[in-house]
Motif scaffolding. Structure first.
Motif, mmCIF file in Angstrom:
data_model
loop_
_atom_site.group_PDB
_atom_site.id
_atom_site.type_symbol
_atom_site.label_atom_id
_atom_site.label_comp_id
_atom_site.label_asym_id
_atom_site.label_seq_id
_atom_site.Cartn_x
_atom_site.Cartn_y
_atom_site.Cartn_z
ATOM 1 N N PRO A 28 -78.951 -7.871 43.847
ATOM 2 C CA PRO A 28 -77.981 -6.802 44.082
ATOM 3 C C PRO A 28 -76.518 -7.244 43.931
ATOM 4 N N MET A 29 -76.242 -8.535 44.031
ATOM 5 C CA MET A 29 -74.881 -9.051 43.835
ATOM 6 C C MET A 29 -74.533 -9.246 42.354
ATOM 7 N N ARG A 34 -71.053 -8.956 36.363
ATOM 8 C CA ARG A 34 -71.399 -8.574 34.998
ATOM 9 C C ARG A 34 -72.676 -9.255 34.517
ATOM 10 N N ILE A 35 -73.592 -9.458 35.454
ATOM 11 C CA ILE A 35 -74.926 -9.949 35.119
ATOM 12 C C ILE A 35 -75.849 -8.744 35.165
ATOM 13 N N PHE A 56 -76.295 -10.030 28.249
ATOM 14 C CA PHE A 56 -74.854 -10.289 28.246
ATOM 15 C C PHE A 56 -74.284 -9.940 26.868
ATOM 16 N N GLU A 57 -72.997 -9.663 26.824
ATOM 17 C CA GLU A 57 -72.335 -9.368 25.544
ATOM 18 C C GLU A 57 -72.439 -10.546 24.582
ATOM 19 N N ALA A 65 -69.894 -15.047 33.658
ATOM 20 C CA ALA A 65 -70.625 -14.300 34.690
ATOM 21 C C ALA A 65 -71.300 -15.248 35.678
ATOM 22 N N TRP A 66 -71.993 -16.265 35.162
ATOM 23 C CA TRP A 66 -72.674 -17.188 36.065
ATOM 24 C C TRP A 66 -71.686 -18.035 36.859
ATOM 25 N N ALA A 67 -70.549 -18.373 36.264
ATOM 26 C CA ALA A 67 -69.526 -19.130 37.002
ATOM 27 C C ALA A 67 -68.981 -18.283 38.154
ATOM 28 N N ALA A 68 -68.718 -17.011 37.887
ATOM 29 C CA ALA A 68 -68.219 -16.117 38.939
ATOM 30 C C ALA A 68 -69.261 -15.929 40.035
#
Length: 107
Positions: A28-29, A34-35, A56-57, A65-68
């Motif tokens: 849910p997060m 943007r995942i 992903f784009e 996205a994964w870093a965020a």
């Protein structure tokens, strides 16, 4: 578009804890970063693994996205909380893919 197939194998005895963390609490997060989770699966016969597919784009968007997500305090707290008794993940595999079928980007 690129797709990422992620396969998680739980530590013995931690299947339900891993599934709860991934499917009910972490996923849910993910849209906040943007995942886009396209689908999630458990194999048959059930061997405890969790498999899911993200879209992903492009590869830069995936990396960002994964870093965020990894930097999100909610994720850090969730991981810490769910690993009080030790790690949940025995192995994790990730495969990046592109669609091989014309028009399949719509799914």
């Amino acid at each position: 578009m690129i797709y990422e197939l992620r396969i998680y194998e739980p530590v013995e005895g931690r299947t339900e804890a891993l599934r709860d963390r991934l499917l009910n609490r972490a996923m849910p997060m993910m849209p906040d970063h943007r995942i886009e989770v396209v689908a999630a699966f458990t194999p048959t016969p059930d061997d405890g693994r969790v498999v899911y597919l993200c879209r992903f784009e492009d590869e830069d968007a995936r990396a960002a996205a994964w870093a965020a997500f990894a930097a999100d305090p909610r994720w850090k707290s969730l991981r810490e909380e769910t690993e009080v008794d030790g790690p949940l993940i025995k192995t994790m595999a990730s495969t990046l893919m592109r669609s091989a079928l014309p028009g399949a980007e719509k799914f």
